[in-house]
Design a protein around this motif. Structure first.
Motif, PDB file in Angstrom:
ATOM      1  N   GLU A 302      39.555  43.904  28.444  1.00  0.00           N
ATOM      2  CA  GLU A 302      39.771  44.468  29.412  1.00  0.00           C
ATOM      3  C   GLU A 302      38.481  44.494  30.325  1.00  0.00           C
ATOM      4  O   GLU A 302      37.582  45.480  29.696  1.00  0.00           O
ATOM      5  CB  GLU A 302      40.379  45.623  29.325  1.00  0.00           C
ATOM      6  CG  GLU A 302      42.106  45.827  29.044  1.00  0.00           C
ATOM      7  CD  GLU A 302      42.559  47.255  28.930  1.00  0.00           C
ATOM      8  OE1 GLU A 302      41.632  48.062  29.106  1.00  0.00           O
ATOM      9  OE2 GLU A 302      43.716  47.309  28.637  1.00  0.00           O
ATOM     10  N   ARG A 303      38.222  43.839  31.313  1.00  0.00           N
ATOM     11  CA  ARG A 303      36.971  44.067  32.042  1.00  0.00           C
ATOM     12  C   ARG A 303      37.232  45.256  33.139  1.00  0.00           C
ATOM     13  O   ARG A 303      37.892  45.016  33.892  1.00  0.00           O
ATOM     14  CB  ARG A 303      36.741  42.681  32.526  1.00  0.00           C
ATOM     15  CG  ARG A 303      36.336  41.820  31.645  1.00  0.00           C
ATOM     16  CD  ARG A 303      35.296  40.507  32.184  1.00  0.00           C
ATOM     17  NE  ARG A 303      35.072  39.672  31.036  1.00  0.00           N
ATOM     18  CZ  ARG A 303      34.043  39.858  30.314  1.00  0.00           C
ATOM     19  NH1 ARG A 303      33.243  40.760  30.337  1.00  0.00           N
ATOM     20  NH2 ARG A 303      33.612  38.968  29.463  1.00  0.00           N
ATOM     21  N   LEU A 304      36.379  46.352  33.081  1.00  0.00           N
ATOM     22  CA  LEU A 304      36.651  47.284  33.918  1.00  0.00           C
ATOM     23  C   LEU A 304      35.492  47.295  34.888  1.00  0.00           C
ATOM     24  O   LEU A 304      35.334  48.333  35.430  1.00  0.00           O
ATOM     25  CB  LEU A 304      36.656  48.523  33.312  1.00  0.00           C
ATOM     26  CG  LEU A 304      37.979  48.642  32.133  1.00  0.00           C
ATOM     27  CD1 LEU A 304      37.678  50.279  31.566  1.00  0.00           C
ATOM     28  CD2 LEU A 304      39.264  48.815  33.088  1.00  0.00           C
ATOM     29  N   GLY A 305      34.679  46.333  34.971  1.00  0.00           N
ATOM     30  CA  GLY A 305      33.661  46.185  35.738  1.00  0.00           C
ATOM     31  C   GLY A 305      32.486  46.842  35.125  1.00  0.00           C
ATOM     32  O   GLY A 305      31.641  45.855  34.556  1.00  0.00           O
ATOM     33  N   GLY A 306      31.989  47.948  35.284  1.00  0.00           N
ATOM     34  CA  GLY A 306      30.818  48.491  34.150  1.00  0.00           C
ATOM     35  C   GLY A 306      30.603  48.079  32.928  1.00  0.00           C
ATOM     36  O   GLY A 306      29.717  48.064  32.412  1.00  0.00           O
ATOM     37  N   GLY A 327      29.619  45.432  30.747  1.00  0.00           N
ATOM     38  CA  GLY A 327      30.614  44.797  31.725  1.00  0.00           C
ATOM     39  C   GLY A 327      30.332  43.358  31.635  1.00  0.00           C
ATOM     40  O   GLY A 327      31.602  42.756  31.888  1.00  0.00           O
ATOM     41  N   ASP A 328      29.221  42.753  31.303  1.00  0.00           N
ATOM     42  CA  ASP A 328      29.166  41.176  31.605  1.00  0.00           C
ATOM     43  C   ASP A 328      28.885  40.797  30.019  1.00  0.00           C
ATOM     44  O   ASP A 328      28.309  39.795  29.904  1.00  0.00           O
ATOM     45  CB  ASP A 328      27.768  41.064  32.175  1.00  0.00           C
ATOM     46  CG  ASP A 328      26.567  41.807  31.941  1.00  0.00           C
ATOM     47  OD1 ASP A 328      26.730  42.545  30.855  1.00  0.00           O
ATOM     48  OD2 ASP A 328      25.723  41.965  32.522  1.00  0.00           O
ATOM     49  N   ARG A 332      35.047  36.555  24.792  1.00  0.00           N
ATOM     50  CA  ARG A 332      36.527  35.959  25.271  1.00  0.00           C
ATOM     51  C   ARG A 332      37.673  36.064  24.355  1.00  0.00           C
ATOM     52  O   ARG A 332      37.429  36.336  23.073  1.00  0.00           O
ATOM     53  CB  ARG A 332      36.219  34.309  25.093  1.00  0.00           C
ATOM     54  CG  ARG A 332      35.232  33.896  26.104  1.00  0.00           C
ATOM     55  CD  ARG A 332      35.129  32.299  26.369  1.00  0.00           C
ATOM     56  NE  ARG A 332      34.741  31.813  27.705  1.00  0.00           N
ATOM     57  CZ  ARG A 332      35.788  31.935  28.678  1.00  0.00           C
ATOM     58  NH1 ARG A 332      36.786  31.944  28.417  1.00  0.00           N
ATOM     59  NH2 ARG A 332      35.185  31.607  29.844  1.00  0.00           N
ATOM     60  N   GLU A 333      38.722  36.255  24.954  1.00  0.00           N
ATOM     61  CA  GLU A 333      39.971  36.570  24.190  1.00  0.00           C
ATOM     62  C   GLU A 333      40.124  35.578  23.258  1.00  0.00           C
ATOM     63  O   GLU A 333      40.008  34.489  23.556  1.00  0.00           O
ATOM     64  CB  GLU A 333      40.982  36.906  25.043  1.00  0.00           C
ATOM     65  CG  GLU A 333      40.972  38.067  25.907  1.00  0.00           C
ATOM     66  CD  GLU A 333      42.215  38.377  26.664  1.00  0.00           C
ATOM     67  OE1 GLU A 333      42.945  37.425  26.721  1.00  0.00           O
ATOM     68  OE2 GLU A 333      42.227  39.209  27.617  1.00  0.00           O
TER      69      GLU A 333
ATOM     70  N   MET E 198      42.953  45.896  37.209  1.00  0.00           N
ATOM     71  CA  MET E 198      41.449  45.146  36.724  1.00  0.00           C
ATOM     72  C   MET E 198      41.939  44.656  35.375  1.00  0.00           C
ATOM     73  O   MET E 198      41.421  43.533  35.207  1.00  0.00           O
ATOM     74  CB  MET E 198      40.537  46.097  36.561  1.00  0.00           C
ATOM     75  CG  MET E 198      39.970  46.959  38.220  1.00  0.00           C
ATOM     76  SD  MET E 198      39.185  45.491  39.072  1.00  0.00           S
ATOM     77  CE  MET E 198      37.532  45.660  38.302  1.00  0.00           C
ATOM     78  N   THR E 199      42.529  45.379  34.607  1.00  0.00           N
ATOM     79  CA  THR E 199      42.740  44.868  33.219  1.00  0.00           C
ATOM     80  C   THR E 199      43.792  43.849  32.945  1.00  0.00           C
ATOM     81  O   THR E 199      43.688  43.210  31.998  1.00  0.00           O
ATOM     82  CB  THR E 199      43.016  45.944  32.118  1.00  0.00           C
ATOM     83  OG1 THR E 199      44.427  46.778  32.761  1.00  0.00           O
ATOM     84  CG2 THR E 199      41.999  46.902  32.236  1.00  0.00           C
ATOM     85  N   MET E 219      36.795  40.400  38.613  1.00  0.00           N
ATOM     86  CA  MET E 219      35.547  40.475  38.720  1.00  0.00           C
ATOM     87  C   MET E 219      34.981  40.031  40.209  1.00  0.00           C
ATOM     88  O   MET E 219      33.903  40.819  40.707  1.00  0.00           O
ATOM     89  CB  MET E 219      34.693  39.480  37.884  1.00  0.00           C
ATOM     90  CG  MET E 219      34.988  40.134  36.361  1.00  0.00           C
ATOM     91  SD  MET E 219      34.063  41.811  36.171  1.00  0.00           S
ATOM     92  CE  MET E 219      35.856  42.752  35.726  1.00  0.00           C
ATOM     93  N   TYR E 222      35.356  43.417  41.912  1.00  0.00           N
ATOM     94  CA  TYR E 222      34.315  44.198  41.463  1.00  0.00           C
ATOM     95  C   TYR E 222      32.893  43.996  42.003  1.00  0.00           C
ATOM     96  O   TYR E 222      32.323  44.993  42.480  1.00  0.00           O
ATOM     97  CB  TYR E 222      34.122  44.422  40.047  1.00  0.00           C
ATOM     98  CG  TYR E 222      33.492  45.396  39.363  1.00  0.00           C
ATOM     99  CD1 TYR E 222      33.767  46.668  39.486  1.00  0.00           C
ATOM    100  CD2 TYR E 222      32.043  45.032  38.928  1.00  0.00           C
ATOM    101  CE1 TYR E 222      33.026  47.677  38.802  1.00  0.00           C
ATOM    102  CE2 TYR E 222      31.164  46.036  38.353  1.00  0.00           C
ATOM    103  CZ  TYR E 222      31.582  47.569  38.650  1.00  0.00           C
ATOM    104  OH  TYR E 222      30.890  48.300  37.734  1.00  0.00           O
ATOM    105  N   GLU E 285      27.871  53.676  38.369  1.00  0.00           N
ATOM    106  CA  GLU E 285      27.447  53.057  36.945  1.00  0.00           C
ATOM    107  C   GLU E 285      25.922  52.077  37.123  1.00  0.00           C
ATOM    108  O   GLU E 285      25.520  51.439  35.961  1.00  0.00           O
ATOM    109  CB  GLU E 285      28.490  52.303  36.166  1.00  0.00           C
ATOM    110  CG  GLU E 285      29.009  51.065  36.796  1.00  0.00           C
ATOM    111  CD  GLU E 285      30.307  51.526  37.804  1.00  0.00           C
ATOM    112  OE1 GLU E 285      30.210  52.868  38.154  1.00  0.00           O
ATOM    113  OE2 GLU E 285      31.165  50.802  37.836  1.00  0.00           O
ATOM    114  N   VAL E 365      31.853  36.630  35.236  1.00  0.00           N
ATOM    115  CA  VAL E 365      32.596  36.028  33.904  1.00  0.00           C
ATOM    116  C   VAL E 365      33.993  36.027  34.296  1.00  0.00           C
ATOM    117  O   VAL E 365      34.720  36.953  34.600  1.00  0.00           O
ATOM    118  CB  VAL E 365      32.218  37.198  32.930  1.00  0.00           C
ATOM    119  CG1 VAL E 365      32.565  36.596  31.389  1.00  0.00           C
ATOM    120  CG2 VAL E 365      30.871  37.742  33.118  1.00  0.00           C
TER     121      VAL E 365
END
Ligand SMILES: Nc1ncnc2c1ncn2[C@@H]1O[C@H](COP(=O)(O)OP(=O)(O)OP(=O)(O)O)[C@@H](O)[C@H]1O
Ligand SMILES: Nc1ncnc2c1ncn2[C@@H]1O[C@H](COP(=O)(O)OP(=O)(O)OP(=O)(O)O)[C@@H](O)[C@H]1O
Ligand SMILES: [Mg+2]
Ligand SMILES: [Mg+2]
Lengths: 366, 329, 384, 280, 366
Positions: A302-306, A327-328, A332-333, E198-199, E219, E222, E285, E365
């Motif tokens: 889950e990418r939440l940004g930060g 965040g970055d 990879r899943e 987001m997720t 992304m 964001y 953040e 990403v």
């Protein structure tokens, strides 16, 4: 000036015992939060303090006086309900004035006190409206207004924010904290939301199944959870708990966690012996990228940004593991992920769920 | 809720013993019934209840006890003396009384059945999203909100063989070849009374069903529609099961009311011709009030109460059983 | 009596007859301290009202009501008996006192009297090709009715079959014209007789020439049918004449005689009864007597057009209203001696129920005539 | 879109509604038409629905035929209103007790009260008569009001209870914490909030009281001046001939005011019934 | 195989226009989330796609076929309702089987397909229960079961998680993501919760007042919010927006923010000119402790363990500022705090709320 002491409070409904010998000493002007899972008895305890419910045994002492049998209004408490319990047919003014009307306060005096409360809560221009015309946050302030107008010694709140949406909840949290400072009153606050507990409380009471698991400051709970329950309850995402076997007890505790990685952890190992089954607790935010022996297969990212939260499994694939990464982070899943954790950040719980005291705990920030 | 209320009816009949079982059968949400005690509530509750209770005791409970007592006497205008169960024995032996009981149940089942069916149809029609439905809903009310006796007088006039609308229209469209006196024949009088009773009782049932239908979550219909279910299918598989509790309780209440319905028959036929429309309640009235045979009338009244109580209990029992079989909560 | 007495007088009917009002006003004027609370109550619930008031211990002083209730009132000791002098008794039309006599005593003061006769719509009868004349026997009447049915759209005769008192009355007119009896002179039930069977059979057979839905009709409603030209004949009291359309060419004749009897009629009276327990029974009796005495009674009969209850000529009256139109009144008066009373039964409601049940049973053909009559006789005996 | 009907369905629905409402309203139409016709025309065959010369004469004559007609109409409304008012006075506290309070024999007593539905007035007439007599109420308005109340209490309690249960308990607890007494809470918090419910229950009670005036009136009251309309209409029958046109005119005139009120209340009533009915 | 295209969809209720010319092209197997504040038209748009509502104008195209007038079942879509819309009187089995019963599918076939769905959703042992006997999460799965059993081409979800509590919501989020992978179907998902968006989303549609504000990957939203609205809506705590004045446009944009600090930001300044009023957006953040010219007076401090969130004001005290700092940052309420931010992390919005394109944006990403 109000201290609040609970002496061995128990409560049964019929045959079901929902509170077990609760002892608590709440200091003057303290902001104490009761937290715990649904059904653990938070509301019941609060209602006993309020006098809405009678304890099966035990005493409620406010400012040194036993008030166990007193009417709520005589206890000097006031209460804000989860639903706010505003009277829909009365204006904001009348809602706030309600306790004073009950006391048959003279009109000018009454008016002055309501206006004062409205000012504190920035409700002065809403006094003529009905609750139905207010937003969630404003309603909450009216409910608070009704409770402060009587100058109670202790404020009780039962999940006052749970009806609000996330954004408003954040704002109100801040407002409530400020109010506490302004009023300088003792406050007891019930929630099942750990963020609220952590952010608002001077001290937190963690309840579980009608018993107090731990009573301490937020940072104590975060860094020194007394039990696995508290550890799992405080902190978001939840602490990972990895089954491990004790290998040695010299110079800390040497364990082998599921998946084979061995670590020596700086905890009080005096009560442990080799071969014991324990669980090692690692907070998602305490892990870092890098091959530190923890290898995860990532199921969901889950990418939440930060930050990016990865969910996966560790070891033989049965133990879930969650990590909070930058965040970055290049994850990879479906791919394996290698992580490291500092031994001093690890928690260890014995088979009964009690913590082994950490000897290298981080300094507490008040 | 209504079903609960009906269960109480049964409870009332069989006393405290059943109370336990009935409660065990209906899981009580902890927050509702087994509630904490803030104040010494009991005395306050009884304080609030006293006026209503006293009233009921004087106007209903005592007369009920008195009715039971009278049923063992031969009370009439002159006086009374104890006759044991003679009144009941007479009733049991009377062919005419057995006929009356049969008539009453036939009357009840037929009338209630029709009311429920018509009510259901009416509710569906009034629930349809067509222009003007607000007005239509208003227009079903009149039979319900006027004094029953007045509506029945209207019907009485319409049933007249020579001058009434029904006979007249029937002749006009060739249904009858001469004046048709609805209230003159055994069968036609009975069914005419049924029609009038249905007319009186349908609006309320319609409105209750309508209200229940409007309470059904619209999402359920939309979900079914998205899955391709047509109107009839939605009605059968969603509407009916969803409003079943209301149907069931209306059926019981309506049965009780119909069983006891007095004005309609009394005004239309006085129970005639030759007892064709004499239901228990009419019989009781005629015997007790008409002929001043208080004792015999009281025995009939007691029979009514016993029959109704048995019927209600049986109904609830069967309902419970069916519900259990089909696992309805 | 000098101290104040309030008398409660119930008059069944739509209004108080002026003739009665005059008597009462006079009575009040001549009796110091006496006031009269006069109430007229519609027939539909008047008798019940008086009875329930009495049974409830709050009786009216006196009430004007149907004589058929007397026996019930008397057996329950709710009213006081009346004693007539021989002279008074002789003055009544024959049979009148029978309607108020039970157990050898009179229980009411007859106040209104009616006998019945057959009305013919001559227009209809002539349209049917018959001559408009009195049918002497049932067979004649039947034939006449049949002729009307065959040749016009109308029914031959109006027959009452509704659950109503005058259904019984209609039947009794025929029964008494066939030599039948309901109560024998010894006070026992005499209904179970060949005469009754004949009558019932005839009554039921009339349905074939009667209006539709006999069971729906009672006598007073048949006035409308008569006026509308729907029935050629029916039985009614003397007042019927005035309520019929003037355009109709009507004729009154005696009730035809049955095979076993001579033309008779039902004698019905309404009487004034004095209730037991009002505390001023004597005063009430005095008022009742005043209301039913010669002149006052004559005024009433005259103004209302009732069958004369007294033989006024015997009392020395002249210029009698019923002698002014003897052809008409003869039909109502001549049959008095051969008429029979409305039976006095304790359970007077049962009386109606028993007869109606029997009559409707015959009309609906639900049982044999024989059975119906036997059952009715038994039930009547029970209700005696 | 789900609610869209084809033309054919639309026609079907309207035909259905027409038939249904015809059944419901036919007697009223017939009563109205009857009231417009002169009496002679009523008594002619063949039946004519719409042919005679209509007039409103009956509406004038009825006041003369039955001089007390106006009184009967008012009596009807008065009795129903009194029954409603008294019933509400008794029902409100009782319903509150059943909705909120806990006490011994709660379920049993409620069951007993609800079982009253099983007796109609006709069953208890004889002793009821004696009770009313003992209380000295016979032949007064109370003779018709008192039994009416008793038989309406159960439904009233049952309906109102479900309303009161919906008032959040927290509102009362809040008042309690603020020091308000039970009565103060009932008066200042519960009743104002229950107002819509009170309206519905009151309306339903009124309908019940208004609909069932016949039996008690003919049995317990012999005083003409006090009769309600259904009993009073008997006077049109009591005559030698039935004045059907005037009777119909009187009936319609008598119920008109009440009917109009219900038309306005209809919306609340349907919504309100749901409250009692749908909640399982 | 299913693409979903919306062509100039508009919708009015009476006189109120709630959707304005919506154009969207959703790819096969994509997981698209509609997000936006309450009342922005998300549900309406979804219901138009489902065929529950008719568009006032515009076309719905599924797999190249115009289905604007088709019955829902003929569109090959299925829908999961916010309330789940389970039939309370039917068992789980019958609930799932409902669409097949409507189709009058033969019993063995039906049974097999229901069992298959139940397996995927781990409901096999609940098939005999009624919805009332299930937990929130299980109910949700039944609702999904009912929608997958028909093998629709497009799945529609209307806020399916909003009735669940926070913990369960987290779990279900993960499950739904997995389901999407397993079923390989096109999914459209409505929520007003940005974390869900987001997720879970491959791409997000941000709706505001019936218009599409932005359509892109999480992304993209964001890091490159197209408008101030999107910037404020995505990211928790919300992005800080500080009024600023443009000083120069050479080599980026030179601005002076409230409080006097000057910065040169790497954004496309071609459309700006000196003196313009803009707003500089800084995510909480993205700030660090250290004197970088941002000086905050802290009003409230929330310690969440891993991070500490400070709320305060910047500049003249009217602009709120929130910063997300390390859990152990030495901050105290009431004291001033000095923070720094990298110019490349700043966003700039012009007076109309549109972003000035960032020229030094971080790599995306996938
Ligand atoms: N009146 C009551 N009767 C019986 N049991 C009760 C009653 N009130 C509460 N309980 C039970 O006591 C336990 C504690 O309830 P309580 O309301 O205090 O929980 P809580 O911690 O406030 O939960 P939540 O977070 O859901 O509000 C629960 O198991 C509940 O079912
Ligand atoms: N049937 C309707 N009639 C009139 N207006 C409607 C109708 N349905 C929705 N609206 C209006 O359309 C707008 C969009 O509604 P919609 O339900 O699509 O919002 P939403 O984005 O789903 O909000 P939420 O997050 O609260 O569910 C709202 O202003 C709403 O009031
Ligand atoms: Mg709680
Ligand atoms: Mg929505």
């Amino acid at each position: 000036m109000a201290t609040l002491d609970l002496h061995r409070i128990s409560k049964s409904f019929g045959t079901a015992k929902v509170l077990h010998d609760i002892d608590l000493a709440i200091k003057d002007k303290e902001f104490v939060v009761f937290v715990g899972p649904s059904g653990c008895g938070k509301s019941t305890l609060l209602r006993i303090i309020a006098g809405l419910e009678e304890a099966s045994s035990g005493k409620v002492v406010i400012d040194g006086a036993d008030v166990s049998d007193a009417h709520p209004v005589d206890r000097g408490i006031s209460m804000v309900f989860q639903s706010y319990a505003l009277y829909p047919h009365l204006t904001v003014f009348e809602n706030i004035a309600f306790p004073l009307r009950v006391q048959k306060l003279a009109e000018p005096d009454l008016k002055q006190r309501v206006m004062r409360a409205a000012e504190i809560l920035q409700l002065t221009d809403k006094l003529k409206l009905k609750p139905g015309q207010l937003s969630g946050g404003q309603r909450q302030r009216v409910a608070i207004g009704r409770s402060i107008v009587r100058n109670p010694k202790v404020f009780l709140f039962d999940e006052p924010l749970s009806n609000l949406d996330a954004a408003l909840r954040g704002d109100m949290r801040v407002e409530l904290s400020q109010l506490h400072r302004e009023l300088d009153a003792t406050m007891v606050y019930v929630t099942h939301d750990q963020v609220e507990a952590m952010t608002m409380a001077d001290r937190i009471v963690v309840l579980n199944g009608g018993r107090v698991e731990q009573f301490g400051t937020p940072m104590e709970l975060y860094h020194h959870p007394a039990t696995k329950f508290v550890a799992g309850f405080i902190g978001q995402p939840n602490m990972n708990l990895i089954p491990a076997t004790v290998l040695g007890t010299d110079g800390g505790l040497t364990v082998e966690i599921d998946g084979g990685h061995r670590m020596t952890l700086p905890v009080d190992s005096s009560a442990a012996s080799a071969g014991d089954k324990v669980e090692v607790g690692i907070r998602p935010e305490d892990v870092d990228l890098g091959d530190g022996g923890l290898s995860i297969s990532v199921r969901v990212l889950e990418r939440l940004g930060g930050v990016s939260i990865t969910y996966g499994t560790i070891g033989n694939g049965e133990t879930r593991f969650c990590a909070s990464l930058p965040g970055d982070a290049a994850v990879r899943e479906g791919e394996p992920l290698h992580l490291s954790v500092a031994p001093s950040d690890c928690h260890v719980f014995d088979a009964s769920g009690r913590v082994l005291r950490r000897t290298a705990a981080p300094a507490l920030v008040a | 809720m209504i079903r609960q209320c009906c269960r109480w009816l049964a409870v009332a009949l069989w006393g405290l013993f059943l109370t336990e079982t009935a409660q065990a059968a209906s899981p009580i949400r902890p927050t509702e019934t087994v509630r904490r005690k803030v104040l010494p509530e009991a005395w306050f509750a009884w304080l609030l209840l006293t006026p209503a209770m006293v009233f009921i005791a004087v106007i209903i409970a005592w007369p009920l006890v008195e009715t039971i007592r009278l049923s063992f006497t031969d009370a009439d205008l002159g006086g009374e003396s104890y006759v044991g169960v003679a009144n009941y024995v007479d009733l049991m032996e009377s062919r005419r009384f057995r006929q009356t009981v049969t008539t009453t149940f036939y009357w009840m089942f037929l009338s209630v059945g029709l009311k429920l069916i018509l009510g259901l149809i009416g509710a569906c029609l009034l629930n349809a999203a067509v222009p003007g439905r607000a007005v239509f809903r208003m227009l079903v009310m009149p039979p319900w909100v006027i004094p029953i006796a007045i509506g029945v007088i209207g019907w009485l006039w319409m049933y007249n063989g020579y001058f009434g609308l029904l006979s007249g229209m029937g002749q006009r469209i060739g249904l009858f070849d001469g004046p048709y006196a609805f209230l003159a024949g055994r069968t036609s009088a009975f069914y005419s009374a049924v029609v009038t009773d249905v007319w009186v009782g349908t609006p309320m049932i319609t409105l209750f069903f309508l209200a229940a239908m409007q309470g059904v979550n619209r999402d359920l219909y939309e979900a079914a529609w998205v899955d391709g279910a047509g109107r009839w299918y939605r009605f059968r598989r969603i509407t009916i099961p969803q409003i079943m509790p209301v149907i069931v309780s209306m059926a019981l209440l309506s049965a009780i009311w119909t069983f006891n319905s007095f004005d309609i028959i009394f005004i239309l036929t006085q129970g005639g011709p030759r007892g064709a429309t004499t239901t228990l309640i009419i019989d009781t009235y005629k015997v007790a009030i008409g002929n001043f045979k208080f004792g015999e009338g009281a025995a009939r009244a007691v029979v009514i109460v016993v029959l109704l109580a048995t019927f209600s209990a049986l109904y609830l029992f069967l309902l419970n059983k069916v519900n259990k079989t089909y696992g309805v909560k | 009596e000098s101290h104040a007495t309030e008398m409660h007088v119930i008059m069944c009917g739509d209004e108080v007859f002026p003739a009665d009002q005059v008597v009462i006003d006079e009575f009040v004027a001549t009796h110091d301290g006496v006031t009269v609370n006069l109430e007229s109550v519609p027939w539909s619930n008047c008798q019940d009202k008086s009875l329930t008031l009495a049974a409830a211990g709050d009786p009216p002083s006196l009430a004007y009501m149907g004589s058929r209730t007397l026996r019930q009132l008397a057996t329950n000791d709710l009213i006081v008996p009346v004693t007539f002098t021989q002279e008074q008794m002789d003055a009544f039309q024959p049979g009148v006192l029978k309607t108020v006599t039970y157990d050898g005593q009179q229980w009411g003061l007859p106040h209104a009297f009616s006998t019945k006769a057959l009305y013919l719509n001559c227009d209809l009868i002539e349209a049917a090709g018959a001559t408009c004349e009195a049918p002497a026997t049932w067979d004649d009447m039947m034939a006449l009715a049949q002729q009307v049915v065959d040749n016009t759209d109308a029914a031959g005769i109006g027959v009452a079959g509704k659950d109503f008192d005058n259904t019984m009355h209609q039947f009794l007119n025929y029964l008494y014209s066939n030599g039948g009896q309901v109560i024998a002179d010894d006070g026992s039930v005499a209904l179970d007789s060949p005469e009754t069977r004949e009558t019932l059979e005839f009554y039921a057979s009339l349905v074939s020439v009667a209006q539709e839905g006999v069971l729906e009709w009672e006598r007073d409603a048949m006035v409308d049918l008569f006026n509308d030209g729907q029935i050629a004949m029916y039985i009614n009291g003397p007042w019927g004449w005035g309520r019929h359309n003037e355009e109709i060419n009507q004729m009154v004749v005696p009730v035809p005689a049955g095979p076993s009897g001579v033309s008779g009629t039902l004698l019905i009276t309404d009487s004034i009864v004095v209730f037991n327990g009002s505390g001023h029974e004597d005063l009430a009796l005095e008022l009742a007597s005043a209301m039913t005495s010669g002149q006052a009674q004559y005024e009433l009969d005259n103004s209302w057009g009732l069958t004369p209850i007294l033989q006024y000529e015997k009392l020395g009256f002249s210029d009698l209203f019923y002698e002014a139109d003897p052809a008409h009144w003869a039909n109502f008066i001549s049959s008095i001696p051969t008429g029979g009373p409305e039976p006095l039964i304790t359970d007077y409601r049962s009386l109606q129920a028993v007869f109606v049940n029997m009559i409707q049973g015959a009309i609906l053909e639900e049982d044999s005539i024989d059975n119906l009559v036997s059952i009715a006789a038994e039930e009547l005996a029970d209700a005696l | 879109m789900m609610d869209r009907y084809t033309k054919l369905q639309m026609v079907g629905i309207y035909i259905g509604i027409f038939l249904f409402l015809s059944f419901m309203l036919l007697p009223f139409v017939e009563m109205f038409v009857t009231s417009l016709r002169p009496l002679e025309h009523l008594r002619t065959t063949p039946y004519q629905f719409w042919s005679d010369k209509f007039s409103f004469d009956a509406y004038r004559q009825m006041w003369e035929t039955v001089p007390l007609l106006g009184r009967y109409i008012l009596n009807s409304i008065f009795i129903a209103s009194m029954v409603t008012a008294c019933t509400m006075l008794l029902v409100v506290p009782a319903a509150y007790a059943y909705a909120r309070l806990d006490f011994p024999f709660k379920d049993t007593s409620l069951g007993l009260i609800l079982a009253i539905n099983m007796f109609s007035g006709a069953v208890l007439l004889i002793p009821l008569y004696r009770v009313l007599k003992a209380l000295g109420l016979l032949n007064t308005y109370w003779a018709m009001i008192v039994p009416g109340i008793a038989f309406l209490i159960p439904t009233g309690i049952w309906l109102l209870r479900s309303y009161l249960e919906k008032i959040p308990r927290e509102l009362e607890e809040a008042a309690y914490v603020d020091g308000a007494s039970r009565m103060y809470t009932l008066r200042r918090v519960v009743l104002p909030l229950a107002l819509p419910g009170l309206l519905v229950v009151g309306t339903a009670t009124f309908i019940g009281a208004y609909a069932q005036q016949f039996l008690f009136a003919i049995t317990f009251n012999q005083n003409r001046e006090l009769q309600p309309l259904p009993a009073g209409l008997q006077e049109f029958v009591g005559r030698q001939q039935v004045e059907w046109n005037q009777m119909m005119a009187a009936a319609l005139t008598g119920v008109l005011p009440v009917m109009l009120i219900f038309f306005f209340l209809q919306k609340y009533l349907v919504a309100g019934l749901t409250a009692g009915a749908v909640k399982e």
